[in-house]
Design a protein around this motif. Structure first.
Motif, short mmCIF file in Angstrom:
data_model
loop_
_atom_site.label_atom_id
_atom_site.label_comp_id
_atom_site.label_asym_id
_atom_site.label_seq_id
_atom_site.Cartn_x
_atom_site.Cartn_y
_atom_site.Cartn_z
N THR A 61 31.81 45.48 33.07
CA THR A 61 32.06 44.03 33.72
C THR A 61 30.94 43.89 34.51
O THR A 61 30.88 42.36 34.73
CB THR A 61 33.35 44.55 34.76
OG1 THR A 61 34.27 44.82 33.99
CG2 THR A 61 33.70 43.22 35.61
N GLN A 97 38.70 40.68 33.62
CA GLN A 97 39.52 41.75 33.72
C GLN A 97 40.85 41.64 34.80
O GLN A 97 41.77 42.10 34.40
CB GLN A 97 38.63 42.91 34.25
CG GLN A 97 39.44 44.41 33.91
CD GLN A 97 38.25 45.55 34.11
OE1 GLN A 97 37.30 45.23 34.49
NE2 GLN A 97 38.61 46.75 33.51
N ASP A 156 37.25 40.49 28.90
CA ASP A 156 37.06 41.88 29.42
C ASP A 156 38.30 42.49 29.55
O ASP A 156 39.12 42.07 30.20
CB ASP A 156 36.64 41.65 30.80
CG ASP A 156 35.95 42.97 31.56
OD1 ASP A 156 36.14 44.04 30.79
OD2 ASP A 156 35.42 42.76 32.74
N GLU A 157 38.54 43.36 28.59
CA GLU A 157 39.68 44.08 28.20
C GLU A 157 41.20 43.18 27.95
O GLU A 157 42.08 43.36 28.62
CB GLU A 157 39.98 45.16 29.11
CG GLU A 157 38.92 46.07 29.12
CD GLU A 157 39.21 47.37 30.18
OE1 GLU A 157 40.35 47.68 30.21
OE2 GLU A 157 38.21 47.94 30.48
MG LIG Z 1 35.45 46.59 33.78
#
Ligand SMILES: [Mg+2]
Ligand SMILES: Nc1ncnc2c1ncn2[C@@H]1O[C@H](COP(=O)(O)OP(=O)(O)OP(=O)(O)O)[C@@H](O)[C@H]1O
Length: 242
Positions: free
Chosen positions: A47, A87, A163-164
Motif C-alpha cells: 500500500t 484498500q 489494492d486487494e
Molecule cells: Mg496494504
C-alpha cells in the motif's frame, strides 16, 4: 504521453515512517498493457508503494514516473492517468452513490452530464443500479467494494491500481470482478493489483512482483516466478496457507 511504453516506473523509492524503513530502494517498471500482481505479506510495503505512485504519500528518496511524467512534480498530469481502488473504504458520507461518482468525475474535469451517464453505466455493470440513490452506508461490504471499482473507473483511466480488490468478496463477486478486469486489460488498460490470493495472481496476471520488508524480492514473468522453488516460503507467507 511522454513515454507510452512504460506505464509505471519506480527508481530507488525509499520511504520511512519515522524510524521504520517501509520501502527500501524499490525499483521496477510496469509496461503498458501489463497485468501486474504485487504480492507480499502484511506490512510488506504494498500500500505504501501504491500511495507513492498515486501521490497520496511522500517519500524521502527515489522517483516515480507514470507514462514518463514525474508523479510528484507533474502530479496534475499523472493523477488523471490512474484509477485507484484503495484498500480502505473512504467515501463521502453525505452523497448518494450516483452523486459520489459524478463528484469524483468532476475532479478530473468531466462535465456532470457526461459523468452522470457514465455513472449509470458503471452502476449497471456492477449490479448496483438498484442502490443508485442510497448513501454508501446502506451498502453491504461487497457492494462497497464494487462501488470502489466504479469510482476508480469513472474517469476512464489508462492505469487501474487495485489494492486487494477481492478481499472479503464472495465467489460470485470475485468472478464478476475478475472477468471485468480481464476485459479491461484486453481493451488495453494497464492493471496493477495487490492480492493475497495466489489463485488471483495465477489466473489474471502476466507479471508478478514480490515485496517483503520493503525490499523487492523478485519481479518477473508469471510462470517463471511461480515455478521458482526458492520463493515457496514467501508464497506461504503471502497467502497465509500452511
Ligand atoms: Mg496494504
Ligand atoms: N501512516 C503510517 N504511519 C506509520 N507506519 C505506517 C503507516 N502506513 C504504513 N505503515 C507501516 O509501513 C509498513 C508497510 O505498510 P503497508 O501498509 O505498505 O503494508 P502492505 O504490504 O500494504 O500490508 P497489507 O497486506 O497488510 O495491506 C508496515 O510496517 C506499516 O505498519
Amino acid at each position: 504521453m511522454r513515454n507510452s511504453e512504460i506505464a509505471i516506473s519506480l527508481k530507488g523509492l525509499t520511504k520511512y515512517y519515522q524510524d521504520l524503513k517501509a520501502l527500501d530502494d524499490v525499483s521496477f517498471d510496469v509496461k503498458r498493457g501489463d497485468f501486474f500482481a504485487f504480492l507480499g505479506p502484511n506490512g510488506a510495503g504494498k500500500t505504501t508503494t501504491i500511495n507513492a505512485i498515486t501521490g497520496l504519500s511522500n517519500y524521502q528518496d527515489g522517483e516515480v514516473k507514470v507514462f514518463g511524467y514525474n508523479a510528484k512534480t507533474e502530479y496534475t498530469r499523472t493523477r488523471p492517468l490512474i484509477g485507484l481502488c484503495a484498500q480502505e473504504f473512504n467515501f463521502d458520507p453525505f452523497l448518494n452513490i450516483h452523486q459520489l461518482l459524478v463528484y469524483q468525475a468532476g475532479y478530473f474535469g468531466i462535465l456532470p452530464k457526461v459523468a452522470a451517464k457514465r455513472a449509470d453505466e458503471l452502476l449497471n455493470r456492477f449490479q448496483l443500479s438498484e442502490k443508485r440513490n442510497v448513501k454508501h452506508r446502506a451498502l453491504s461490504g461487497g457492494m462497497k467494494k464494487r462501488l470502489l471499482l466504479c469510482r476508480a473507473l469513472i474517469h476512464e483511466p489508462e492505469i487501474l491500481i487495485l489494492d486487494e480488490p477481492t478481499a472479503g468478496c464472495d465467489l460470485e463477486l470475485k468472478f464478476l470482478i475478475w472477468d471485468y478486469l480481464v476485459q479491461l486489460n484486453k481493451e488495453g488498460k494497464t492493471i496493477f493489483l495487490t492480492t493475497h490470493y495466489m489463485e488471483e495472481a495465477e489466473k489474471l496476471c502476466k507479471t508478478i512482483g514480490i515485496i517483503n520488508h520493503g525490499h523487492i524480492v523478485r519481479i518477473g514473468e508469471k510462470k517463471a516466478v511461480l515455478q521458482d522453488k526458492s520463493l515457496q516460503d514467501v508464497f506461504l507467507e503471502v497467502t497465509g496457507l500452511e
